[in-house]
Write a protein that holds these residues in place. Sequence first.
Motif, mmCIF file in Angstrom:
data_model
loop_
_atom_site.group_PDB
_atom_site.id
_atom_site.type_symbol
_atom_site.label_atom_id
_atom_site.label_comp_id
_atom_site.label_asym_id
_atom_site.label_seq_id
_atom_site.Cartn_x
_atom_site.Cartn_y
_atom_site.Cartn_z
ATOM 1 N N LEU A 96 0.934 -1.174 0.227
ATOM 2 C CA LEU A 96 -0.168 -0.053 -0.047
ATOM 3 C C LEU A 96 0.872 1.254 -0.028
ATOM 4 C CD1 LEU A 96 -2.666 1.155 0.253
ATOM 5 C CD2 LEU A 96 -2.906 1.114 2.483
ATOM 6 N N TYR A 97 1.875 1.211 0.734
ATOM 7 C CA TYR A 97 2.983 2.423 0.703
ATOM 8 C C TYR A 97 3.286 2.615 -0.415
ATOM 9 C CZ TYR A 97 6.428 5.818 2.006
ATOM 10 O OH TYR A 97 7.236 6.781 2.138
ATOM 11 N N ASP A 98 3.826 1.756 -1.486
ATOM 12 C CA ASP A 98 4.157 2.100 -2.786
ATOM 13 C C ASP A 98 2.916 2.827 -3.629
ATOM 14 O OD1 ASP A 98 6.654 0.864 -2.259
ATOM 15 O OD2 ASP A 98 5.733 -1.019 -3.114
ATOM 16 N N VAL A 99 1.785 2.541 -3.240
ATOM 17 C CA VAL A 99 0.669 3.121 -4.137
ATOM 18 C C VAL A 99 0.273 4.420 -3.642
ATOM 19 C CG1 VAL A 99 -1.516 2.749 -4.722
ATOM 20 C CG2 VAL A 99 -0.391 0.725 -4.424
ATOM 21 N N ILE A 100 0.493 4.635 -2.166
ATOM 22 C CA ILE A 100 0.286 5.941 -1.781
ATOM 23 C C ILE A 100 1.271 6.846 -2.346
ATOM 24 C CG2 ILE A 100 0.394 7.330 0.276
ATOM 25 C CD1 ILE A 100 -2.046 5.338 0.010
ATOM 26 N N ILE A 101 2.512 6.545 -2.379
ATOM 27 C CA ILE A 101 3.640 7.189 -3.193
ATOM 28 C C ILE A 101 3.398 7.620 -4.564
ATOM 29 C CG2 ILE A 101 6.130 7.247 -3.941
ATOM 30 C CD1 ILE A 101 6.643 5.578 -1.617
ATOM 31 N N VAL A 102 2.950 6.650 -5.377
ATOM 32 C CA VAL A 102 2.551 7.032 -6.830
ATOM 33 C C VAL A 102 1.274 7.993 -6.753
ATOM 34 C CG1 VAL A 102 3.895 5.065 -7.756
ATOM 35 C CG2 VAL A 102 1.425 4.812 -7.373
ATOM 36 N N LEU A 103 0.325 7.812 -5.956
ATOM 37 C CA LEU A 103 -0.802 8.522 -6.040
ATOM 38 C C LEU A 103 -0.488 10.160 -5.717
ATOM 39 C CD1 LEU A 103 -3.361 6.460 -3.921
ATOM 40 C CD2 LEU A 103 -3.090 6.853 -6.580
ATOM 41 N N ALA A 104 0.639 10.331 -4.759
ATOM 42 C CA ALA A 104 0.956 11.605 -4.675
ATOM 43 C C ALA A 104 1.750 12.219 -5.809
ATOM 44 C CB ALA A 104 2.087 11.635 -3.463
ATOM 45 N N LEU A 105 2.312 11.476 -6.671
ATOM 46 C CA LEU A 105 2.865 11.998 -7.894
ATOM 47 C C LEU A 105 2.016 12.277 -8.929
ATOM 48 C CD1 LEU A 105 5.761 9.337 -8.498
ATOM 49 C CD2 LEU A 105 5.779 11.529 -6.870
ATOM 50 N N LEU A 126 4.501 15.766 -2.425
ATOM 51 C CA LEU A 126 5.645 15.170 -2.870
ATOM 52 C C LEU A 126 6.942 15.178 -1.592
ATOM 53 C CD1 LEU A 126 6.290 16.567 -6.302
ATOM 54 C CD2 LEU A 126 5.098 14.592 -5.601
ATOM 55 N N ASP A 127 6.814 16.463 -0.935
ATOM 56 C CA ASP A 127 7.721 16.148 0.297
ATOM 57 C C ASP A 127 7.489 15.053 1.339
ATOM 58 O OD1 ASP A 127 9.148 18.491 -0.371
ATOM 59 O OD2 ASP A 127 8.135 19.804 0.810
ATOM 60 N N ALA A 128 6.252 14.895 1.509
ATOM 61 C CA ALA A 128 5.786 13.739 2.495
ATOM 62 C C ALA A 128 6.396 12.436 2.150
ATOM 63 C CB ALA A 128 4.340 13.836 2.601
ATOM 64 N N MET A 129 6.565 12.223 0.550
ATOM 65 C CA MET A 129 6.878 10.871 0.155
ATOM 66 C C MET A 129 8.060 11.218 -0.346
ATOM 67 S SD MET A 129 3.911 9.514 0.078
ATOM 68 C CE MET A 129 2.232 10.461 0.459
ATOM 69 N N GLN A 130 8.984 11.975 -0.004
ATOM 70 C CA GLN A 130 10.380 12.242 -0.212
ATOM 71 C C GLN A 130 10.784 12.001 -1.707
ATOM 72 O OE1 GLN A 130 12.245 9.540 2.387
ATOM 73 N NE2 GLN A 130 11.868 11.057 4.185
ATOM 74 N N TYR A 131 9.898 12.799 -2.641
ATOM 75 C CA TYR A 131 10.230 13.092 -4.137
ATOM 76 C C TYR A 131 10.190 14.598 -4.206
ATOM 77 C CZ TYR A 131 9.461 8.367 -5.522
ATOM 78 O OH TYR A 131 9.699 6.958 -5.721
ATOM 79 N N SER A 132 10.790 14.878 -5.397
ATOM 80 C CA SER A 132 11.091 16.072 -6.036
ATOM 81 C C SER A 132 10.944 16.418 -7.654
ATOM 82 C CB SER A 132 12.561 16.786 -5.440
ATOM 83 O OG SER A 132 13.468 16.039 -5.958
ATOM 84 N N VAL A 133 10.665 17.465 -7.815
ATOM 85 C CA VAL A 133 10.541 17.358 -9.520
ATOM 86 C C VAL A 133 11.952 17.966 -9.927
ATOM 87 C CG1 VAL A 133 9.287 18.887 -11.014
ATOM 88 C CG2 VAL A 133 7.977 18.088 -9.230
ATOM 89 N N ARG A 134 12.208 17.487 -11.123
ATOM 90 C CA ARG A 134 13.259 17.851 -12.187
ATOM 91 C C ARG A 134 12.768 17.838 -13.447
ATOM 92 N NH1 ARG A 134 14.758 18.278 -7.600
ATOM 93 N NH2 ARG A 134 16.707 17.620 -6.593
ATOM 94 N N GLY A 135 13.464 19.148 -14.033
ATOM 95 C CA GLY A 135 13.261 19.190 -15.297
ATOM 96 C C GLY A 135 12.068 19.784 -15.684
ATOM 97 N N ALA A 136 11.539 20.120 -16.883
ATOM 98 C CA ALA A 136 10.378 20.903 -17.260
ATOM 99 C C ALA A 136 10.224 20.256 -18.562
ATOM 100 C CB ALA A 136 10.776 22.312 -17.422
ATOM 101 N N GLY A 137 8.857 20.322 -18.777
ATOM 102 C CA GLY A 137 8.599 20.090 -20.384
ATOM 103 C C GLY A 137 8.985 18.604 -20.577
ATOM 104 N N LYS A 138 9.610 18.351 -21.741
ATOM 105 C CA LYS A 138 9.996 16.969 -22.369
ATOM 106 C C LYS A 138 10.993 16.431 -21.360
ATOM 107 C CE LYS A 138 7.004 17.085 -25.929
ATOM 108 N NZ LYS A 138 5.982 16.057 -25.964
ATOM 109 N N THR A 139 11.391 17.137 -20.611
ATOM 110 C CA THR A 139 12.614 16.530 -19.614
ATOM 111 C C THR A 139 12.091 16.413 -18.254
ATOM 112 O OG1 THR A 139 13.719 18.785 -19.098
ATOM 113 C CG2 THR A 139 14.553 17.493 -21.142
ATOM 114 N N PHE A 140 10.945 16.725 -17.929
ATOM 115 C CA PHE A 140 10.126 16.510 -16.599
ATOM 116 C C PHE A 140 10.309 15.068 -16.060
ATOM 117 C CE2 PHE A 140 6.728 15.471 -13.824
ATOM 118 C CZ PHE A 140 6.580 16.419 -12.945
ATOM 119 N N TRP A 141 10.737 14.987 -14.880
ATOM 120 C CA TRP A 141 10.621 13.702 -14.196
ATOM 121 C C TRP A 141 10.486 13.845 -12.594
ATOM 122 C CZ3 TRP A 141 15.192 11.734 -11.486
ATOM 123 C CH2 TRP A 141 16.341 12.511 -11.374
#
Length: 134
Positions: A62-71, A114-129
């Motif tokens: 479930l934790y893996d699913v909660i992370i992707v829901l945040a994304l 994203l902070d709660a899931m310890q993720y961040s955004v990188r790039g923009a447009g076609k390089t977004f991840w």
Amino acid sequence: MVKRFDGERDYSVASASIRSMGETYLPVFCQRAAVLTVRANDVSHLRSGLRAAVLSVSVDDLYDVIIVLALLWNSAELIGVSPEVEFLGIARQAGKFGGVLVDFLKRAPEDRSLDAMQYSVRGAGKTFWYRCDW
């Protein structure tokens, strides 16, 4: 496959099939769908990711699913669509299987960030991840 679900019966059939597999790669698919949502500015990727997340709950952690829901939530915001509307729309379509989406909506905003899931955004447009920071 994830684009063609029309109701609870479809989710039931798919869920039964997926449970027989054990752990899946659906959370990875969901993460990719979140990225593609932003790169293509296309809500259809978001909806595919949400459908996959609903199915993933039956076998994956479930934790893996909660992370992707945040994304997915963040991706919806980035392309200017209402995450609430999208999550509830797929939850209604999935019937009893959509509970994970409704439960995610009940989380405090800081607990679905994203902070709660310890993720961040990188790039923009076609390089977004999304980058995992843990």
